[in-house]
Design a protein around this motif. Structure first.
Motif, PDB file in Angstrom:
ATOM      1  N   ARG A 113       0.823  -1.210   0.000  1.00 50.00           N
ATOM      2  CA  ARG A 113       0.000   0.000   0.000  1.00 50.00           C
ATOM      3  C   ARG A 113       0.857   1.260   0.000  1.00 50.00           C
ATOM      4  N   THR A 114       2.137   1.153   0.331  1.00 43.93           N
ATOM      5  CA  THR A 114       2.982   2.353   0.348  1.00 43.93           C
ATOM      6  C   THR A 114       3.698   2.580  -0.976  1.00 43.93           C
ATOM      7  N   THR A 115       3.774   1.573  -1.835  1.00 40.62           N
ATOM      8  CA  THR A 115       4.434   1.780  -3.113  1.00 40.62           C
ATOM      9  C   THR A 115       3.591   2.713  -3.951  1.00 40.62           C
ATOM     10  N   GLY A 116       4.241   3.664  -4.579  1.00 37.26           N
ATOM     11  CA  GLY A 116       3.535   4.613  -5.427  1.00 37.26           C
ATOM     12  C   GLY A 116       2.959   5.799  -4.678  1.00 37.26           C
ATOM     13  N   VAL A 117       3.105   5.846  -3.363  1.00 34.06           N
ATOM     14  CA  VAL A 117       2.611   6.988  -2.595  1.00 34.06           C
ATOM     15  C   VAL A 117       3.566   8.158  -2.825  1.00 34.06           C
ATOM     16  N   ALA A 151       4.930  10.899   8.015  1.00 31.33           N
ATOM     17  CA  ALA A 151       6.058  10.687   8.932  1.00 31.33           C
ATOM     18  C   ALA A 151       6.153  11.829   9.936  1.00 31.33           C
ATOM     19  N   GLN A 152       5.898  13.054   9.475  1.00 33.32           N
ATOM     20  CA  GLN A 152       5.945  14.200  10.380  1.00 33.32           C
ATOM     21  C   GLN A 152       4.840  14.145  11.430  1.00 33.32           C
ATOM     22  N   SER A 153       3.735  13.481  11.096  1.00 29.59           N
ATOM     23  CA  SER A 153       2.651  13.360  12.071  1.00 29.59           C
ATOM     24  C   SER A 153       2.800  12.102  12.937  1.00 29.59           C
ATOM     25  N   GLY A 154       3.878  11.334  12.712  1.00 26.28           N
ATOM     26  CA  GLY A 154       4.179  10.192  13.570  1.00 26.28           C
ATOM     27  C   GLY A 154       3.724   8.846  13.046  1.00 26.28           C
ATOM     28  N   ALA A 155       3.315   8.758  11.795  1.00 23.28           N
ATOM     29  CA  ALA A 155       2.875   7.475  11.247  1.00 23.28           C
ATOM     30  C   ALA A 155       4.077   6.548  11.054  1.00 23.28           C
ATOM     31  N   GLU A 156       4.011   5.390  11.696  1.00 20.59           N
ATOM     32  CA  GLU A 156       5.138   4.448  11.619  1.00 20.59           C
ATOM     33  C   GLU A 156       5.385   3.945  10.209  1.00 20.59           C
ATOM     34  N   ALA A 159       5.065   5.488   7.468  1.00 18.17           N
ATOM     35  CA  ALA A 159       5.749   6.509   6.685  1.00 18.17           C
ATOM     36  C   ALA A 159       7.231   6.585   7.070  1.00 18.17           C
ATOM     37  N   SER A 160       7.509   6.508   8.360  1.00 11.87           N
ATOM     38  CA  SER A 160       8.909   6.501   8.804  1.00 11.87           C
ATOM     39  C   SER A 160       9.629   5.282   8.261  1.00 11.87           C
ATOM     40  N   ALA A 161       8.945   4.131   8.279  1.00 14.66           N
ATOM     41  CA  ALA A 161       9.539   2.900   7.740  1.00 14.66           C
ATOM     42  C   ALA A 161       9.769   3.038   6.236  1.00 14.66           C
ATOM     43  N   THR A 162       8.873   3.699   5.539  1.00 16.37           N
ATOM     44  CA  THR A 162       9.031   3.913   4.097  1.00 16.37           C
ATOM     45  C   THR A 162      10.255   4.780   3.814  1.00 16.37           C
ATOM     46  N   LEU A 163      10.420   5.859   4.585  1.00 10.06           N
ATOM     47  CA  LEU A 163      11.604   6.717   4.416  1.00 10.06           C
ATOM     48  C   LEU A 163      12.874   5.917   4.685  1.00 10.06           C
ATOM     49  N   TRP A 164      12.849   5.100   5.724  1.00  8.98           N
ATOM     50  CA  TRP A 164      14.015   4.272   6.063  1.00  8.98           C
ATOM     51  C   TRP A 164      14.354   3.327   4.912  1.00  8.98           C
ATOM     52  N   ARG A 165      13.343   2.592   4.426  1.00  6.54           N
ATOM     53  CA  ARG A 165      13.589   1.626   3.336  1.00  6.54           C
ATOM     54  C   ARG A 165      14.088   2.310   2.067  1.00  6.54           C
ATOM     55  N   GLU A 166      13.591   3.494   1.796  1.00  5.53           N
ATOM     56  CA  GLU A 166      13.950   4.200   0.561  1.00  5.53           C
ATOM     57  C   GLU A 166      15.367   4.777   0.612  1.00  5.53           C
ATOM     58  N   TYR A 167      15.753   5.346   1.755  1.00  9.15           N
ATOM     59  CA  TYR A 167      16.993   6.114   1.804  1.00  9.15           C
ATOM     60  C   TYR A 167      18.131   5.480   2.599  1.00  9.15           C
ATOM     61  N   LEU A 193      17.908   8.539  13.276  1.00 12.30           N
ATOM     62  CA  LEU A 193      17.402   9.029  14.561  1.00 12.30           C
ATOM     63  C   LEU A 193      17.417  10.554  14.583  1.00 12.30           C
ATOM     64  N   SER A 194      18.503  11.147  14.086  1.00 12.53           N
ATOM     65  CA  SER A 194      18.584  12.610  14.010  1.00 12.53           C
ATOM     66  C   SER A 194      17.540  13.168  13.048  1.00 12.53           C
ATOM     67  N   VAL A 195      17.377  12.499  11.913  1.00 15.13           N
ATOM     68  CA  VAL A 195      16.392  12.952  10.928  1.00 15.13           C
ATOM     69  C   VAL A 195      14.993  12.917  11.540  1.00 15.13           C
ATOM     70  N   PHE A 196      14.647  11.809  12.178  1.00 15.37           N
ATOM     71  CA  PHE A 196      13.304  11.685  12.737  1.00 15.37           C
ATOM     72  C   PHE A 196      13.083  12.651  13.905  1.00 15.37           C
ATOM     73  N   ASP A 197      14.151  12.985  14.649  1.00 19.57           N
ATOM     74  CA  ASP A 197      14.030  13.964  15.733  1.00 19.57           C
ATOM     75  C   ASP A 197      13.703  15.354  15.211  1.00 19.57           C
ATOM     76  N   THR A 198      14.225  15.696  14.045  1.00 21.18           N
ATOM     77  CA  THR A 198      14.040  17.051  13.501  1.00 21.18           C
ATOM     78  C   THR A 198      13.079  17.091  12.318  1.00 21.18           C
TER      79      THR A 198
END
Length: 196
Positions: free
Chosen positions: A5-9, A18-23, A25-33, A58-63
């Motif tokens: 469901r996250t492919t193509g988003v 991810a900024q609103s805390g959705a896990e 989305a954070s996992a998608t950013l991690w897998r992508e980058y 961790l720094s990215v997600f903190d800021t």
């Protein structure tokens, strides 16, 4: 949300989630980058590139809640943090020195087998070793460009240089690599058959 469901988003949607805390989305950013960050850290000589990538994220997600920008700007933001972490690690290791636990296979007093030597020469490390002889600025540009797949503009932002300076460093690095790789240890013509 699962992977299917996250492919193509669109990136903007993933970033906002991810900024609103959705896990997911954070996992998608991690897998992508994360693979690019690990490759960059490995290429710059990090002892534990996976751990360094974790610290970067961790720094990215903190800021992340304060980040505003496009996907390209996010990559610049991400690799700016990664670059600073690598520099910090290298600086810390140079001050403390390095201690390595003894391992028989790493003991330089013995000769490796021909098979081990061939495997070592063909490993990723030998490819990255091509960059080792380059000056630090040129090495940074090549690792960010080739391993991390950043654009000239993104590299300029990460290294705090102008795009023209990055292009010049890249050209000099490519010229030096070309000279190093194209040196022929063998004659250019095949050896003629020796008389018997």
């Amino acid at each position: 949300m699962d992977d299917a469901r996250t492919t193509g988003v669109p990136f903007e949607t993933v970033l906002a989630a991810a900024q609103s805390g959705a896990e997911w989305a954070s996992a998608t950013l991690w897998r992508e980058y994360a693979p690019s960050v690990v490759g960059f850290a490995r290429g710059r000589g990090s002892k534990d590139p996976d751990d360094l990538a974790s610290e970067v994220f961790l720094s990215v997600f903190d800021t992340l809640s304060t980040f505003i920008g496009s996907e390209s700007e996010f990559r610049s933001f991400l690799f700016s943090i990664a670059y600073r972490r690598v520099v910090d690690e290298l600086r810390q290791r140079s001050r403390r020195g390095e201690s390595v636990q003894w391992q028989p296979e790493n003991d330089l007093r013995s000769e490796p087998s021909a098979e081990d030597a061939a495997n070592l020469r063909s490993s990723d490390q030998s490819v990255l070793a091509l960059f080792d002889f380059l000056p630090v600025d040129q090495r940074n540009v090549m690792v960010l460009r080739i391993v991390s797949d950043l654009t000239i503009e993104q590299i300029a932002e990460v290294l705090d240089k102008t795009p023209g300076a990055v292009k010049s460093l890249q050209k000099r690095a490519l010229d030096a690599l070309r000279k190093k790789v194209l040196t022929k240890p063998y004659p250019s013509r095949p050896l003629e058959r020796l008389p018997v």
